[in-house]
Design an enzyme around this catalytic site. Structure first.
Site, PDB file in Angstrom:
ATOM      1  N   ASP A 351       0.594  -0.824  -0.542  1.00 30.52           N
ATOM      2  CA  ASP A 351       0.000   0.230  -0.327  1.00 30.52           C
ATOM      3  C   ASP A 351       0.613   1.545  -0.191  1.00 30.52           C
ATOM      4  OD1 ASP A 351      -2.460   1.606  -0.023  1.00 30.52           O
ATOM      5  OD2 ASP A 351      -2.653  -0.014   1.500  1.00 30.52           O
ATOM      6  N   GLU A 553     -10.179   6.364   4.666  1.00 30.13           N
ATOM      7  CA  GLU A 553      -9.867   5.498   6.012  1.00 30.13           C
ATOM      8  C   GLU A 553      -9.583   6.882   7.402  1.00 30.13           C
ATOM      9  OE1 GLU A 553      -5.490   4.719   4.109  1.00 30.13           O
ATOM     10  OE2 GLU A 553      -6.033   5.998   2.274  1.00 30.13           O
TER      11      GLU A 553
END
Length: 678
Positions: A351, A553
Site C-alpha cells: 500500500d 481511511e
C-alpha cells in the site's frame, strides 16, 4: 458495450460436509516425474469458487485428503504450472501420480528475464509516482497517483517502453478523478443489491472508462469483511457476510478482466487489503486484528480465494496487523497462505509507502501534498520483500527503495532468486493482461472518451442505485405519488459531492459539485417534476436528505465512547467530527407538528446507531453512497422501481452493541438482510 453472459462461474457457496466421504491420496509430479513440493491440492464442488478441503504436498509430492465425494473435483495448482482438475471417482482412494504441466507463459517470462539485469528487475518491482518512468537507470514496473491526482498523458511515455509501465489508480467506484466519469455506488451499496451480474457489468464499465482515460491498473476491489461500524472504511467492503463478499468481489474481477483474463477490455485488478483490515480491534484503521487461524480461514480468506480463482492478478498488502504482525512483513500469510496455500501466482503490492509503515504499526501517515512520509529504510525493505512483497508502492521514496534494494541484493540480505520471483510474478500479470503483446492497449477502448460518463454507463449506475436502496421503515408514506405535493430538502439533497462519498475528485472526496452528476434533488425533478413544491409549507410529504460527509481511511474512524445518534461532519478536507442528530430530530418533529409526513433518506457509508432519528421519521430509506446518478433514489421513492435492497450489515440499536454481526447472537435494530418493499 457488450455484457457477456454471467453463467454458473458466478456462484460462490460454502459447502457443508455430507455423507459418502472418502479419504484419498496421490502424488503431484512434473513432466519429468519429479515431485512437486507445496502444490495446493483442493477438493471442490464446481463451479463453486471456494474449496471444501485443501492440503499441500510434502517434499515427496504426496498428499492426503479426507473428505472427497462423488460429484466433486480434485483441483491442483502451483505457480508456474497449468492447473489440473480431476473428477472424484467413487471408491477410488489412490490417484497415483498426477502430472502438472509447465505453463507455456513461463517460457516467455524466461526469455524476457534472460535479457534483464538485476537492476532492471528491481526497477520492475518499483511503483513510483507518475509521471516518473525511470527507477534508477532502468524502467519502473509501474507508477501511480493518489486520490485527486490524474495525469492524462502519462501513458504516452509509459506505454512506449519495452516493458510498459502500468498506471495505477484507486478506481474503487468508477474513474472518479476524471471529470465527467460515471460514479457508481460504493461497495456497501452494491452489497445491498445482492446482484453479482450487476456488479460484473459495473466492473466492465469501470474498465472501459479506465481505458478511455489511459489507466490500466486498478487498486480495486476491496474484498474486506468489515465487522465494526466504528471503522472509517466500512463502505469499501460489500458486506459483513463472507459469502456475499466472495460472490461480489469475484464478480467485479470477472467484469474487469473477463473469465480468466479473456476480455478484450481487461485491466489488472488488485484485491485488497490482505488481510483482516475490516477486523481490527475497536475498528481502528491500521490497527491490530486479533483472530484465530480458523477465523482467518473461514471469515476473511474466502473472498481472496474466490477472486483468485477468477484470475485476479494482484493483491495489496494491508496496513493493519494480524495478531501483532504488520501485513507488509507477515511471511506466514503473504507467502505461506496467499502464495502457497491459495497458489496465487500474481504479484503482491504494498500500500502507499506501506513498507516503511511496517516500522510503525498502527500509525497513520500524513499524506499532505508534497510531504514525504516514508523513507523505505533497509530493514523495512528487507523484511517486506523477504516476506513476499513483490512490488513496492513508493511514490515518495522510489529513489531510496531502488538504491537500498541494490545494496541488499549485493550483500545477500535479499537473494537474487527472490528478486527474480518477484519480477516473474509482475511479468506474468503483464502478459496475462495483454500489456506485453499489446502495449498500447485495446484499440476499441483506449482513448474512447465517449465511454467516460456514457449514457449506457450512467443508466447502469442508476440501476445500481435503484437496487441498493434499503427501506427500513414505512408508515404508509411510500411510494410517493406524482400527484402528491413533495418538498425535497436537507444538507445532502442537492450536493453531488456529498452523495458520491470519498475517492471522488480526491482521496477524502469533495463537498463541491461533481461534473456530470445528477443530485438527488435533480433526480426528483427528472422523475416527478410536477409533484415538487418550493416550500415545506406547501407540501404534504417532506423528503429530508441528510447524512455523513465524505471521509476516507482513519479520518472516518469513531474513536470516542458514545457513538449514539451521531453523524460525521466536517468543515474542511480532514477537519471532521461526530455531531448529534438532535437538530435533525427537532426539525422532523416540527414538520410533523405542522401536519407533514417526513421521509428521511440517509446518505451513509455504514450502519449507524441513530435509533432516535429513525424512530422520529415516518419513513426511513438508506441510500448509502449512491454516486453520480441521484435519479435512482426518486425512481424507488415514487415506486417506478420497487425497492429490493437488503441490508448488507446488521443495523445496531446503540453503541453498546458494536461490533454486531450476523451470527453473533446479538439482536440489532434491523437484522442482516432486512429490507421492506411495496
Amino acid at each position: 458495450m457488450f455484457f457477456p453472459k454471467i453463467g454458473i462461474s458466478a456462484i460462490v457457496t460454502f459447502a457443508v460436509a455430507t455423507t459418502a466421504q472418502a479419504g484419498i491420496k496421490g502424488a503431484i509430479v512434473d513432466e519429468s516425474s519429479n515431485p512437486v513440493h507445496n502444490a495446493a491440492v483442493t477438493i471442490r464442488t464446481l463451479p463453486n469458487l471456494v474449496a471444501n478441503a485443501r492440503t499441500l504436498t510434502n517434499d515427496k509430492g504426496a498428499f492426503n485428503l479426507n473428505n472427497a465425494k462423488k460429484g466433486q473435483s480434485i483441483v491442483v495448482r502451483k505457480a508456474g504450472f497449468l492447473p489440473e482438475t480431476l473428477s472424484v471417482v467413487p471408491g477410488k482412494k489412490d490417484y497415483g501420480n498426477i502430472t502438472l504441466k509447465r505453463d507455456p507463459i513461463e517460457n516467455r517470462i524466461d526469455s524476457i528475464i534472460a535479457k534483464m539485469t538485476i537492476d532492471d528487475m528491481i526497477a520492475q518491482m518499483t511503483q513510483a509516482k507518475a509521471p516518473a518512468v525511470k527507477c534508477g537507470n532502468s524502467i519502473c514496473g509501474s507508477a501511480l497517483e493518489g486520490g485527486g491526482a490524474y495525469t492524462a498523458d502519462f501513458y504516452a511515455n509509459a506505454w512506449k517502453q519495452k516493458i510498459p509501465v502500468i498506471y495505477g489508480k484507486d478506481n474503487v467506484h468508477g474513474v472518479a478523478d476524471v471529470n465527467g466519469a460515471t460514479i457508481f455506488p460504493h461497495n456497501i451499496g452494491l452489497g445491498a443489491t445482492r446482484d453479482s451480474a450487476l456488479v460484473r457489468k459495473i466492473g466492465q464499465a469501470v474498465a472501459e472508462e479506465m481505458w478511455a482515460a489511459h489507466i490500466d491498473l486498478n487498486f480495486a476491489p476491496a474484498v474486506t469483511v468489515p465487522q465494526d461500524e466504528r471503522w472509517g472504511r466500512v463502505y469499501e467492503g460489500f458486506s459483513e457476510n463472507t459469502e456475499l463478499v466472495a460472490n461480489l468481489g469475484a464478480a467485479f474481477v470477472r467484469g474487469q478482466q473477463g473469465d480468466h483474463n479473456d476480455a478484450e477490455w481487461r485491466v489488472i485488478t488488485t484485491l485488497k487489503h490482505f488481510i483482516g483490515d475490516g477486523a481490527t480491534d475497536k475498528g481502528y484503521d491500521r490497527g491490530n486484528a486479533t483472530m484465530t487461524n480458523k477465523v482467518l480461514h473461514q471469515k476473511y480468506l474466502p473472498p481472496y480465494e474466490a477472486a483468485i480463482e477468477q484470475g485476479a492478478l494482484s493483491v495489496m498488502a494491508s496496513f493493519n496487523q494480524v495478531n501483532g504482525i504488520h501485513q507488509h512483513v507477515d511471511s506466514a500469510l503473504l507467502t505461506g497462505v496467499l502464495k502457497t496455500e491459495l497458489a496465487f501466482d500474481g504479484y503482491v503490492i504494498a500500500d502507499w509507502e506501506g513498507i516503511e509503515s511496517s516500522t510503525t504499526p498502527g500509525a497513520a501517515g500524513d499524506y499532505s501534498p508534497g510531504l514525504v512520509t516514508g523513507i523505505s529504510s533497509k530493514d523495512a525493505i528487507k523484511n517486506s520483500i523477504n516476506a513476499g512483497l513483490d512490488m513496492a508502492m513508493v511514490p515518495q521514496s522510489a529513489e531510496a527503495f531502488v538504491s537500498n534494494m541494490k545494496e541488499l541484493v549485493a550483500s545477500g540480505a535479499i537473494s537474487e532468486e527472490r528478486v527474480k520471483d518477484a519480477c516473474r510474478r509482475i511479468l506474468r500479470a503483464k502478459i496475462r493482461d495483454g500489456r506485453i503483446d499489446n502495449p498500447n492497449g485495446p484499440a476499441a477502448y483506449v482513448g474512447i472518451t465517449k465511454n467516460i460518463g456514457s449514457a449506457e454507463h450512467r443508466q447502469l449506475a442508476r440501476e445500481a442505485v435503484q437496487k441498493s436502496l434499503v427501506v427500513l421503515k414505512n408508515k404508509k408514506v411510500l411510494p410517493l405519488a406524482t400527484t402528491d405535493k413533495i418538498f425535497v430538502t436537507g444538507s445532502h439533497a442537492n450536493n453531488t459531492g456529498l452523495q458520491c462519498g470519498a475517492w471522488t475528485l480526491g482521496w477524502q472526496g469533495t463537498m463541491e459539485e461533481v461534473p456530470g452528476a445528477t443530485s438527488i434533488q435533480a433526480g426528483f425533478d427528472k422523475v416527478a417534476k410536477g409533484a415538487l413544491v418550493a416550500t415545506a409549507e406547501e407540501a404534504g410529504t417532506i423528503v429530508y436528505v441528510i447524512g455523513e460527509v465524505p471521509y476516507a481511511e482513519w479520518f472516518g474512524d469513531y474513536r470516542g465512547n458514545d457513538f449514539n445518534n451521531k453523524i460525521i461532519t466536517k468543515k474542511a478536507r480532514t477537519d471532521m467530527s461526530f455531531n448529534s442528530t438532535d437538530e435533525n430530530i427537532a426539525q422532523i418533529k416540527q414538520w410533523q407538528k405542522a401536519g407533514h409526513k417526513v421521509a428521511v433518506v440517509l446518505i451513509t457509508g455504514r450502519p449507524l446507531p441513530i435509533t432516535s432519528l429513525i424512530n422520529a421519521a415516518d419513513a426511513f430509506v438508506v441510500a448509502w453512497l449512491p454516486g453520480s446518478e441521484g435519479a435512482g433514489v426518486a425512481d424507488v421513492l415514487f415506486g417506478k422501481v420497487k425497492p429490493t435492497g437488503k441490508l448488507p450489515h446488521t443495523w445496531p440499536k446503540d453503541t453498546k452493541q458494536i461490533p454486531i454481526n450476523v451470527g453473533d447472537g446479538k439482536k440489532g435494530l434491523y437484522p442482516y438482510g432486512f429490507g421492506l418493499t411495496y
